[in-house]
Design a protein around this motif. Structure first.
Motif, PDB file in Angstrom:
ATOM      1  N   VAL A 141       2.051 -15.372  -5.305  1.00 19.85           N
ATOM      2  CA  VAL A 141       2.658 -15.465  -3.973  1.00 19.85           C
ATOM      3  C   VAL A 141       2.245 -16.799  -3.364  1.00 19.85           C
ATOM      4  CG1 VAL A 141       2.862 -14.435  -1.685  1.00 19.85           C
ATOM      5  CG2 VAL A 141       2.573 -12.960  -3.696  1.00 19.85           C
ATOM      6  N   ARG A 149      -1.938 -12.953   3.294  1.00 17.95           N
ATOM      7  CA  ARG A 149      -3.367 -12.735   3.532  1.00 17.95           C
ATOM      8  C   ARG A 149      -4.030 -13.856   4.339  1.00 17.95           C
ATOM      9  NH1 ARG A 149      -6.798  -9.046   0.463  1.00 17.95           N
ATOM     10  NH2 ARG A 149      -8.406 -10.664   0.679  1.00 17.95           N
ATOM     11  N   ILE A 192       0.590  -4.013  -5.762  1.00 13.85           N
ATOM     12  CA  ILE A 192      -0.747  -4.385  -5.288  1.00 13.85           C
ATOM     13  C   ILE A 192      -0.812  -4.211  -3.773  1.00 13.85           C
ATOM     14  CG2 ILE A 192      -2.409  -6.262  -5.029  1.00 13.85           C
ATOM     15  CD1 ILE A 192      -1.324  -7.478  -7.596  1.00 13.85           C
ATOM     16  N   LEU A 219      -2.470 -12.118  -7.057  1.00 15.45           N
ATOM     17  CA  LEU A 219      -1.740 -12.250  -5.801  1.00 15.45           C
ATOM     18  C   LEU A 219      -1.742 -13.695  -5.321  1.00 15.45           C
ATOM     19  CD1 LEU A 219      -0.368 -10.443  -3.583  1.00 15.45           C
ATOM     20  CD2 LEU A 219      -2.578 -10.477  -2.425  1.00 15.45           C
ATOM     21  N   ARG A 220      -2.899 -14.344  -5.407  1.00 15.69           N
ATOM     22  CA  ARG A 220      -3.014 -15.721  -4.921  1.00 15.69           C
ATOM     23  C   ARG A 220      -2.238 -16.704  -5.774  1.00 15.69           C
ATOM     24  NH1 ARG A 220      -9.471 -15.498  -3.313  1.00 15.69           N
ATOM     25  NH2 ARG A 220      -9.142 -14.895  -1.133  1.00 15.69           N
ATOM     26  N   TYR A 247       2.692  -5.817  -2.861  1.00 16.10           N
ATOM     27  CA  TYR A 247       3.345  -6.820  -3.704  1.00 16.10           C
ATOM     28  C   TYR A 247       3.251  -6.345  -5.147  1.00 16.10           C
ATOM     29  CZ  TYR A 247       3.937 -10.772  -6.768  1.00 16.10           C
ATOM     30  OH  TYR A 247       4.351 -11.559  -7.801  1.00 16.10           O
ATOM     31  N   VAL A 253      -1.812  -5.479  -0.657  1.00 16.13           N
ATOM     32  CA  VAL A 253      -2.176  -6.853  -0.297  1.00 16.13           C
ATOM     33  C   VAL A 253      -3.445  -6.936   0.545  1.00 16.13           C
ATOM     34  CG1 VAL A 253      -1.417  -8.929   0.938  1.00 16.13           C
ATOM     35  CG2 VAL A 253       0.178  -7.706  -0.571  1.00 16.13           C
ATOM     36  N   ALA A 257      -6.556  -5.983  -1.663  1.00 16.92           N
ATOM     37  CA  ALA A 257      -6.671  -6.529  -3.024  1.00 16.92           C
ATOM     38  C   ALA A 257      -8.029  -7.187  -3.248  1.00 16.92           C
ATOM     39  CB  ALA A 257      -5.552  -7.536  -3.270  1.00 16.92           C
ATOM     40  N   ASP A 296      -6.646  -8.304  -9.117  1.00 16.01           N
ATOM     41  CA  ASP A 296      -5.436  -8.162  -8.306  1.00 16.01           C
ATOM     42  C   ASP A 296      -5.334  -9.287  -7.289  1.00 16.01           C
ATOM     43  OD1 ASP A 296      -4.481  -5.933  -9.575  1.00 16.01           O
ATOM     44  OD2 ASP A 296      -5.251  -4.496  -8.099  1.00 16.01           O
TER      45      ASP A 296
END
Length: 273
Positions: free
Chosen positions: A87, A56, A70, A83-84, A67, A72, A75, A79
């Motif tokens: 990943v 992102r 989710i 994700l942050r 992911y 990406v 998101a 979510d």
């Protein structure tokens, strides 16, 4: 289901009235949980553009990136927070990716603080010490700044920072290309150790095929924004089907001219040791 799914992703950059550049053209790949997946290609092939879309730092024009289910690019809320954290990325140049004004303790501990992973400053500090030990540094390094370390040591700090938030997917964008050859192997071995100890999934981007052959179970070859070949690393490198893959392999220096194959010591070489 794969941990990371990239399907039909395209990205075009405008050039101020000039002919637009198609950085990615319908790129698709899947990264299974627990594996190290290699993405190889020469400079300008689209590797870094794809990585930026996955983490992102950029957004595709079309296609989907998932992911763990989710979406990406789309998101939001919980979510996006997950994700942050899950990943994380190790950048190419540790000198540029580490804030020179921050101490090692601040650099490694920042993500722990932001994501509220430890209840107190003391617990956070203890976690930083643990992470530094994991990557071969010590508690005595915590109050030092990045300029006080060598390139290899700075990359170890960057890896500790990425691991601090307990990620599931580690994206490594040319993580050793800015380092001296003498320390590249140390960082690669460190990444292999971390994957084994922590059960990480890794997406490893490089133009150095020898490194990818040593580290990755599966590999995709990208050229001018398109995946031209992919599969198990031993098959892609051992019996390349695309002329571009053969060109890349032909450019790899062989230390021992009497060797029957250049892929000698990695986990994908098939050697019995």
């Amino acid at each position: 289901m794969a941990l990371l799914q990239v399907e039909q992703v395209s990205k075009t950059f405008g050039m101020g009235g000039k002919q637009p550049v198609h950085a990615l053209s319908e790129v698709s790949l899947e990264v299974e949980e627990g594996e190290t997946f290699g993405l190889v290609g020469e400079s300008g092939s689209g590797k870094s553009t794809l990585v930026k879309c996955i983490v992102r730092l950029g957004f595709p024009d079309s296609g989907t990136i998932l992911y763990d289910g989710i979406d990406v690019p789309k998101a939001r809320g919980a979510d996006l927070r997950r994700l942050r954290r899950e990943v994380q990325m190790v950048f190419q140049d540790p000198h540029a990716s580490l804030n020179p004004r921050m101490t090692v303790e601040e650099l490694v501990g920042e993500g722990i603080l932001v994501h509220r992973l430890e209840p107190s400053a003391a617990a956070r500090r203890e976690r930083v010490v643990e992470l530094l030990s994991l990557v071969g540094l010590s508690a005595g390094d915590m109050q030092r700044h990045p300029h006080a370390f060598s390139g290899g040591q700075r990359q170890r700090i960057a890896i500790a920072r990425a691991l601090a938030v307990r990620p599931r997917l580690l994206v490594c964008d040319e993580p050793v290309s800015a380092l001296d050859v003498s320390v590249q192997a140390q960082v690669i071995n460190l990444l292999m150790d971390m994957q084994a100890k922590l059960g990480l999934t890794m997406l490893f981007i490089a133009h150095n095929l020898a490194v990818v052959g040593h580290l990755c179970q599966r590999t995709a070859v990208i050229r001018t924004g398109q995946i031209v070949e992919h599969g198990p690393t031993a098959e892609v490198f051992g019996k390349p089907q695309h002329p571009y893959t053969r060109e890349l392999l032909d450019a790899v220096p062989i230390p021992d001219p009497k060797a029957t194959g250049w892929l000698r010591s990695g986990p994908n070489s098939g050697d019995e040791r």
